[in-house]
Scaffold this active site. Structure first.
Site, PDB file in Angstrom:
ATOM      1  N   ARG A  42      12.342   4.048  -6.354  1.00 36.03           N
ATOM      2  CA  ARG A  42      12.253   5.187  -7.273  1.00 36.03           C
ATOM      3  C   ARG A  42      13.626   5.632  -7.769  1.00 36.03           C
ATOM      4  O   ARG A  42      13.753   6.109  -8.892  1.00 36.03           O
ATOM      5  CB  ARG A  42      11.518   6.348  -6.610  1.00 36.03           C
ATOM      6  N   LYS A 208     -14.108   5.689  -3.383  1.00 33.39           N
ATOM      7  CA  LYS A 208     -15.108   6.722  -3.667  1.00 33.39           C
ATOM      8  C   LYS A 208     -15.345   6.973  -5.147  1.00 33.39           C
ATOM      9  O   LYS A 208     -14.424   6.909  -5.950  1.00 33.39           O
ATOM     10  CB  LYS A 208     -14.628   8.049  -3.071  1.00 33.39           C
ATOM     11  N   GLY A 361      -2.261   4.604  -7.126  1.00 31.26           N
ATOM     12  CA  GLY A 361      -1.285   4.221  -6.106  1.00 31.26           C
ATOM     13  C   GLY A 361      -1.659   2.949  -5.369  1.00 31.26           C
ATOM     14  O   GLY A 361      -0.843   2.029  -5.220  1.00 31.26           O
ATOM     15  N   GLY A 384      -1.612   9.995  -9.066  1.00 33.31           N
ATOM     16  CA  GLY A 384      -2.464  11.080  -9.579  1.00 33.31           C
ATOM     17  C   GLY A 384      -2.228  11.362 -11.048  1.00 33.31           C
ATOM     18  O   GLY A 384      -3.173  11.601 -11.808  1.00 33.31           O
TER      19      GLY A 384
HETATM   20  P1  ADP Z   1      -6.103   4.064  -6.195  1.00 34.91           P
HETATM   21  O1  ADP Z   1      -5.085   4.635  -5.240  1.00 34.91           O
HETATM   22  O2  ADP Z   1      -5.607   2.823  -6.873  1.00 34.91           O
HETATM   23  O3  ADP Z   1      -6.621   5.087  -7.168  1.00 34.91           O
HETATM   24  P2  ADP Z   1      -8.270   4.440  -4.326  1.00 34.91           P
HETATM   25  O4  ADP Z   1      -7.384   5.321  -3.500  1.00 34.91           O
HETATM   26  O5  ADP Z   1      -9.383   5.064  -5.071  1.00 34.91           O
HETATM   27  O6  ADP Z   1      -7.368   3.558  -5.340  1.00 34.91           O
HETATM   28  O7  ADP Z   1      -8.948   3.333  -3.400  1.00 34.91           O
HETATM   29  C1  ADP Z   1      -8.226   2.468  -2.568  1.00 34.91           C
HETATM   30  C2  ADP Z   1      -8.894   2.296  -1.241  1.00 34.91           C
HETATM   31  O8  ADP Z   1     -10.263   1.912  -1.389  1.00 34.91           O
HETATM   32  C3  ADP Z   1      -8.237   1.229  -0.423  1.00 34.91           C
HETATM   33  O9  ADP Z   1      -7.679   1.811   0.741  1.00 34.91           O
HETATM   34  C4  ADP Z   1      -9.389   0.268  -0.049  1.00 34.91           C
HETATM   35  O10 ADP Z   1      -9.338  -0.192   1.286  1.00 34.91           O
HETATM   36  C5  ADP Z   1     -10.610   1.125  -0.269  1.00 34.91           C
HETATM   37  N1  ADP Z   1     -11.808   0.314  -0.532  1.00 34.91           N
HETATM   38  C6  ADP Z   1     -11.994  -0.563  -1.537  1.00 34.91           C
HETATM   39  N2  ADP Z   1     -13.195  -1.168  -1.431  1.00 34.91           N
HETATM   40  C7  ADP Z   1     -13.794  -0.672  -0.321  1.00 34.91           C
HETATM   41  C8  ADP Z   1     -15.050  -0.908   0.326  1.00 34.91           C
HETATM   42  N3  ADP Z   1     -15.930  -1.784  -0.156  1.00 34.91           N
HETATM   43  N4  ADP Z   1     -15.324  -0.194   1.444  1.00 34.91           N
HETATM   44  C9  ADP Z   1     -14.437   0.688   1.917  1.00 34.91           C
HETATM   45  N5  ADP Z   1     -13.237   0.963   1.364  1.00 34.91           N
HETATM   46  C10 ADP Z   1     -12.910   0.288   0.247  1.00 34.91           C
HETATM   47 MG    MG Z   2      -5.332   5.860  -3.470  1.00 38.94          MG
END
Ligand code: ADP
Ligand code: MG
Length: 404
Positions: A42, A208, A361, A384
């Site tokens: 960063r 989620k 992230g 975010g």
């Molecule tokens: P980002 O940070 O890119 O927005 P998220 O925080 O929404 O992404 O999601 C990332 C997390 O989702 C990872 O830690 C990953 O392990 C989890 N994940 C992805 N697919 C599954 C699954 N089928 N079951 C449980 N966790 C999952």
């Molecule tokens: Mg995340």
């Protein structure tokens, strides 16, 4: 989002208050230990902006938050280690004042000569930062002639150093502009929000739905298709009547998932097969099951090969792809295949002229782990902030910048 940048300002003999993102990882949480910066990505990312101002005869007053301190007594979040790393990276002396705002800070800012660097203490040590306090904002603006925001990762937070200080600078007649990092983020993400080239395919994944309902809705509004993988696909599959075994399903989001399926028609594409296992562990035996035949004792942890083929077919010909959320539990090797293969498909599309933008992230981490960051059109540094922008929201730190 046509905002002024540092190249629109004459910095000669001027002082610039630059909000940077020096929220870097540290070697220890123990305030009595010798703490060092363990990853200077960063700091390196801010260098083009900092060097531009210094090379054009300006002086720098740098402000950033670091971690989540509760009070100024959380000394493990003090900026000392950042000051030392910044000296190493710039090869220049960094004047560090371990206070956010004080007479000492004002005197140090007043004494700055062209080429000098002053680093303020962690902005979150000051109770006025998170309250967007007008006095603190005015004090920040009083230190300098120009306000520069290069902290895209904080642009969604209406803090004094992000929002209030920008307006206070404008009130005293000074320019309020984006640094290079901020500008690259708003230019790249702005394409997706404002006038996307088509066909435009969005890809969503991650754990989620509930965190991302607004994002899915806005993407349904803007994109031609949305491909859904990862844990969030489970809730959609359950809403369609499939049995998901022990998979992560958000029961409380089922109604919302049904609604999104109804309004999307055939534009929301779900996996047809998944990689399942008994547990999330590198030792677990994994196999592929079709989504209508998931074993009661198993959980879906990645998208399967038939899903990848389907997604690949949907992606062909797309001019713009926005991807947020891993396709599976990519942290564990045998559930990382869907995410890695998808990253490879997208990297190849960039070679053939498509624009591919990665936000989030964990998504950025997954692409980095796959070694494909450089291949993508843009990998956002703001978790975010990038998601809120893609949701169609106005970010305080972006709104505050002068229009071109
Ligand atoms: P980002 O940070 O890119 O927005 P998220 O925080 O929404 O992404 O999601 C990332 C997390 O989702 C990872 O830690 C990953 O392990 C989890 N994940 C992805 N697919 C599954 C699954 N089928 N079951 C449980 N966790 C999952
Ligand atoms: Mg995340």
């Amino acid at each position: 989002m046509n905002k002024k940048t540092v190249t629109d300002v004459d910095f000669n003999g001027k002082k610039a208050f630059v909000r940077v993102d020096f929220n870097v990882p540290l070697s220890s949480k123990d305030p009595n230990a010798t703490i060092t910066v363990t990853d200077d990505t960063r700091i390196q990312a801010a260098l083009p902006t900092l060097n531009y101002i210094l090379d054009h005869g300006g002086a720098l007053i740098l402000a950033s938050h670091l971690g989540r301190p509760k009070t100024a007594d959380d000394r493990q979040f003090a900026m000392g280690p950042v000051a030392r790393k910044l000296e190493e990276v710039t090869g220049r002396k960094v004047h560090y004042i371990p206070e956010v705002m004080s007479d000492a800070v004002k005197a140090a800012a007043a004494a700055l000569q062209p080429g000098d660097i002053l680093l303020l203490e962690n902005t979150r040590f000051h109770p006025g930062e998170k309250k967007n306090d007008p006095q603190l904002s005015a004090d920040f603006a009083s230190l300098a002639d120009v306000y520069v925001d290069d902290a895209f990762g904080s642009a969604h937070r209406p803090d004094a150093s992000v929002d209030g200080a920008a307006y206070a600078m404008r009130a005293k007649g000074g320019p309020v502009v984006a640094g290079f990092l901020m500008n690259s983020e708003i230019s790249a993400l702005g394409v997706a929000v404002e006038n996307p080239p088509r066909p435009y395919v969005a890809i969503m994944g991650g754990a989620k739905i509930s965190d991302k309902i607004k994002l899915i809705e806005n993407l349904l509004d803007k994109a031609d298709k949305i491909l859904i993988g990862g844990g969030m696909a489970n809730t959609f599959l359950k809403a369609q009547g499939h049995k998901l075994g022990k998979s992560l399903v958000e029961e409380e989001a089922l109604a919302e998932a049904k609604r999104l399926l109804e309004i999307s028609g055939d534009r929301l594409i779900l996996p047809v097969d998944v990689v399942v296992a008994d547990e999330v562990s590198p030792e677990a035996a994994s196999e592929v099951e079709m989504v209508w035949a998931i074993s009661p004792a198993k959980m879906a942890l990645d998208i399967g090969p038939a899903s990848l083929e389907r997604f690949n077919a949907e992606l062909q010909g797309a001019q713009l792809v926005v991807w947020n959320g891993p396709m599976g539990v990519f942290e564990v090797p045998q559930f990382a295949n869907g995410t890695n293969q998808l990253a490879q498909i997208l990297a190849n599309m960039v070679d053939h002229g498509a624009k591919v933008i990665i936000g989030g992230g964990d998504s950025a981490a997954a692409v980095r782990k796959a070694g494909l960051t450089e291949k993508m059109t843009h990998v956002s540094t703001g978790g975010g902030a990038s998601l809120e922008l893609l949701e169609g929201r106005q970010l305080p730190g972006v709104v505050a910048l002068d229009e071109k």
